[in-house]
Design a protein around this motif. Sequence first.
Motif, PDB file in Angstrom:
ATOM      1  N   ILE A 156       6.484  11.658   4.320  1.00  4.67           N
ATOM      2  CA  ILE A 156       5.630  10.939   5.418  1.00  4.67           C
ATOM      3  C   ILE A 156       5.535  11.835   6.534  1.00  4.67           C
ATOM      4  CG2 ILE A 156       7.660   9.920   6.322  1.00  4.67           C
ATOM      5  CD1 ILE A 156       6.043   7.657   7.622  1.00  4.67           C
ATOM      6  N   ILE A 157       4.354  11.997   7.173  1.00  2.00           N
ATOM      7  CA  ILE A 157       3.874  13.051   8.183  1.00  2.00           C
ATOM      8  C   ILE A 157       3.575  12.104   9.428  1.00  2.00           C
ATOM      9  CG2 ILE A 157       2.198  15.058   9.027  1.00  2.00           C
ATOM     10  CD1 ILE A 157       2.230  15.627   5.896  1.00  2.00           C
ATOM     11  N   PHE A 158       4.288  12.290  10.578  1.00  6.19           N
ATOM     12  CA  PHE A 158       3.666  11.502  11.630  1.00  6.19           C
ATOM     13  C   PHE A 158       3.329  12.239  12.686  1.00  6.19           C
ATOM     14  CE2 PHE A 158       5.621   9.684  15.680  1.00  6.19           C
ATOM     15  CZ  PHE A 158       4.858   8.752  16.048  1.00  6.19           C
ATOM     16  N   ALA A 159       2.009  11.820  13.147  1.00  5.10           N
ATOM     17  CA  ALA A 159       1.288  12.577  14.359  1.00  5.10           C
ATOM     18  C   ALA A 159       2.031  11.972  15.673  1.00  5.10           C
ATOM     19  CB  ALA A 159      -0.247  12.074  14.455  1.00  5.10           C
TER      20      ALA A 159
ATOM     21  N   VAL B  59       0.875  -1.182   0.039  1.00  3.77           N
ATOM     22  CA  VAL B  59       0.214   0.033   0.025  1.00  3.77           C
ATOM     23  C   VAL B  59       0.797   1.163  -0.057  1.00  3.77           C
ATOM     24  CG1 VAL B  59      -1.811   1.097   1.227  1.00  3.77           C
ATOM     25  CG2 VAL B  59      -1.830  -1.223   1.019  1.00  3.77           C
ATOM     26  N   VAL B  60       1.718   1.414   0.820  1.00  2.00           N
ATOM     27  CA  VAL B  60       2.884   2.341   0.862  1.00  2.00           C
ATOM     28  C   VAL B  60       3.318   2.627  -0.838  1.00  2.00           C
ATOM     29  CG1 VAL B  60       5.083   3.329   1.856  1.00  2.00           C
ATOM     30  CG2 VAL B  60       3.416   2.016   3.283  1.00  2.00           C
ATOM     31  N   LYS B  61       3.939   1.449  -1.318  1.00  2.00           N
ATOM     32  CA  LYS B  61       4.530   2.057  -2.527  1.00  2.00           C
ATOM     33  C   LYS B  61       3.614   2.053  -3.460  1.00  2.00           C
ATOM     34  CE  LYS B  61       8.486  -1.314  -1.707  1.00  2.00           C
ATOM     35  NZ  LYS B  61       9.426  -0.083  -1.541  1.00  2.00           N
ATOM     36  N   SER B  62       2.107   1.833  -3.341  1.00  2.00           N
ATOM     37  CA  SER B  62       1.269   2.409  -4.385  1.00  2.00           C
ATOM     38  C   SER B  62       0.789   3.932  -4.081  1.00  2.00           C
ATOM     39  CB  SER B  62       0.193   1.595  -4.540  1.00  2.00           C
ATOM     40  OG  SER B  62      -0.634   1.441  -3.228  1.00  2.00           O
ATOM     41  N   SER B  63       1.267   4.695  -3.080  1.00  2.00           N
ATOM     42  CA  SER B  63       0.840   5.834  -2.669  1.00  2.00           C
ATOM     43  C   SER B  63       1.852   6.912  -3.005  1.00  2.00           C
ATOM     44  CB  SER B  63       0.459   5.933  -1.213  1.00  2.00           C
ATOM     45  OG  SER B  63      -0.576   4.904  -1.108  1.00  2.00           O
ATOM     46  N   ASN B  64       1.578   8.091  -3.052  1.00  2.00           N
ATOM     47  CA  ASN B  64       2.596   8.974  -3.088  1.00  2.00           C
ATOM     48  C   ASN B  64       3.174   9.745  -2.085  1.00  2.00           C
ATOM     49  OD1 ASN B  64       0.160   9.641  -5.753  1.00  2.00           O
ATOM     50  ND2 ASN B  64       2.531   9.648  -6.178  1.00  2.00           N
ATOM     51  N   ALA B  65       2.291   9.630  -1.052  1.00  2.00           N
ATOM     52  CA  ALA B  65       2.725  10.314   0.512  1.00  2.00           C
ATOM     53  C   ALA B  65       1.970   9.430   1.697  1.00  2.00           C
ATOM     54  CB  ALA B  65       2.303  11.821   0.504  1.00  2.00           C
ATOM     55  N   VAL B  66       2.448   9.643   2.868  1.00  2.00           N
ATOM     56  CA  VAL B  66       1.731   8.839   3.867  1.00  2.00           C
ATOM     57  C   VAL B  66       1.684   9.784   5.135  1.00  2.00           C
ATOM     58  CG1 VAL B  66       2.336   7.106   5.512  1.00  2.00           C
ATOM     59  CG2 VAL B  66       3.050   6.479   3.312  1.00  2.00           C
ATOM     60  N   ILE B  67       0.605   9.728   5.654  1.00  2.00           N
ATOM     61  CA  ILE B  67       0.115  10.367   6.815  1.00  2.00           C
ATOM     62  C   ILE B  67       0.104   9.315   7.903  1.00  2.00           C
ATOM     63  CG2 ILE B  67      -1.477  11.854   8.031  1.00  2.00           C
ATOM     64  CD1 ILE B  67      -1.997  13.314   5.374  1.00  2.00           C
ATOM     65  N   HIS B  68       0.705   9.154   8.716  1.00  2.00           N
ATOM     66  CA  HIS B  68       0.741   8.129   9.801  1.00  2.00           C
ATOM     67  C   HIS B  68       0.135   8.494  11.114  1.00  2.00           C
ATOM     68  CE1 HIS B  68       1.798   4.612  12.105  1.00  2.00           C
ATOM     69  NE2 HIS B  68       2.955   4.949  12.625  1.00  2.00           N
ATOM     70  N   LEU B  69      -1.189   7.987  11.345  1.00  2.00           N
ATOM     71  CA  LEU B  69      -1.954   8.333  12.354  1.00  2.00           C
ATOM     72  C   LEU B  69      -2.194   7.127  13.282  1.00  2.00           C
ATOM     73  CD1 LEU B  69      -4.707  10.639  10.847  1.00  2.00           C
ATOM     74  CD2 LEU B  69      -2.716  11.373  12.096  1.00  2.00           C
ATOM     75  N   ALA B  70      -1.948   5.911  12.992  1.00  2.00           N
ATOM     76  CA  ALA B  70      -2.343   4.650  13.458  1.00  2.00           C
ATOM     77  C   ALA B  70      -1.511   4.558  14.647  1.00  2.00           C
ATOM     78  CB  ALA B  70      -2.220   3.551  12.513  1.00  2.00           C
ATOM     79  N   GLY B  71      -1.875   3.891  15.642  1.00  2.00           N
ATOM     80  CA  GLY B  71      -1.208   3.630  16.884  1.00  2.00           C
ATOM     81  C   GLY B  71      -2.159   3.579  18.049  1.00  2.00           C
ATOM     82  N   ILE B  72      -1.406   3.213  18.971  1.00  2.00           N
ATOM     83  CA  ILE B  72      -2.073   3.277  20.560  1.00  2.00           C
ATOM     84  C   ILE B  72      -2.009   4.605  21.008  1.00  2.00           C
ATOM     85  CG2 ILE B  72      -2.233   2.128  22.689  1.00  2.00           C
ATOM     86  CD1 ILE B  72      -2.675   0.286  20.360  1.00  2.00           C
ATOM     87  N   VAL B  73      -2.907   5.631  20.928  1.00  2.00           N
ATOM     88  CA  VAL B  73      -2.312   6.839  20.888  1.00  2.00           C
ATOM     89  C   VAL B  73      -2.930   7.426  22.431  1.00  2.00           C
ATOM     90  CG1 VAL B  73      -2.310   7.468  18.557  1.00  2.00           C
ATOM     91  CG2 VAL B  73      -4.683   7.605  19.649  1.00  2.00           C
ATOM     92  N   SER B  74      -3.131   6.649  23.317  1.00  2.00           N
ATOM     93  CA  SER B  74      -3.741   6.981  24.730  1.00  2.00           C
ATOM     94  C   SER B  74      -2.950   6.348  25.683  1.00  2.00           C
ATOM     95  CB  SER B  74      -5.241   7.006  24.896  1.00  2.00           C
ATOM     96  OG  SER B  74      -5.680   5.678  25.209  1.00  2.00           O
ATOM     97  N   ALA B  75      -2.498   7.071  26.594  1.00  2.00           N
ATOM     98  CA  ALA B  75      -1.755   6.266  27.936  1.00  2.00           C
ATOM     99  C   ALA B  75      -2.588   5.223  28.431  1.00  2.00           C
ATOM    100  CB  ALA B  75      -1.371   7.325  29.034  1.00  2.00           C
TER     101      ALA B  75
END
Length: 338
Positions: free
Chosen positions: A134-137, A87-103
């Motif tokens: 790539i943009i990382f939150a 999926v990454v290679k078929s895209s032009n840019a990545v916005i990375h929001l996935a993850g465990i984002v609360s303590a």
Amino acid sequence: MADGLAVEEDSNLRYSYESPRFKVLVTGGAGYIGSTLVPMLLSEGYAVVIYDLFRWGMQPLLNSNLDTRHLEIINGDILDDITLESVVKSSNAVIHLAGIVSAPAFNRYPEIAKEVNERGTKILVDSLKPDQPIIFASVENVYGRSALNLKGPCTEDEECDPLSPFAATFVESEKLVLKSNGVVLRIPSAFGISPRMRLDLLVNNLVFQACTKGHIDLYQADFKRNFIHVQDLAKCHLFTLNNIDKMRGKAYNVGHESLGYSKRQICEIIKDQLPNIRISEPKDEAYKDADNRNFETSFERIKDVGFTVTKSIHDGVTELLKIVPHLSEAEIKKCQAL
């Protein structure tokens, strides 16, 4: 507007409906930020791939009034390296929001959460094509000890010295993203209405307590931290994508100095609209912020590239008070899920 027609008069649409579009992969695209951001990206003329596990179902996307003509949806795990790489290679840019984002969610399953946050980012970065943006939150928690004794606002030049294992995973992810010449957005506490609504976030939770109990338990009342409305947060990701060349390779504190508040001050804003609520200050150490966020932040770097916020805490409290009292029990349960 008919399909197949170029739209020269609308500067927001940078492609005709016939032409290939710049494709943006948004991991966690059905989450609190993602479900607000994706419609903005589509309306700006980007094609979007949402990559999400949909733990809370498809409802956030149904609520988003999406233009699906240039939208692709993949139900995928951030740790599935084969699918994610494709999926990454078929895209032009990545916005990375996935993850465990609360303590709290991180602390419930720390080993799995660490793997999701760190290895998930590594898989993404390792899959990038040369110069692929790539943009990382990230989170402002990364400053940790470095922010404790500062005499002035905390800048991006301060060392990241996290106090909690939760924050440490974001530090590791930041290193990977910055090494790849990506952009790191260090995010304060978000608030406001989103298609994937959350009631665990501080401002949202204080309003929820006030509406449902008529009473707020206030811990570490005079600790001051930074806040940002989820719409401004989504706009910042879009702004970064549109200005990626001049923002590459750096971290940015996201927000504005006008949005630095103590918890007590936020409760006073809520009380202005709900004067009959009661506020107590329990001393239970179990609710202490493990990252000890109590500092001022410099937002000069993000302002210098041209981004500013549009919504205040007052705006957020007002909109929350219109919605939160009318949530059903089933909706509340889903909004509290971590």
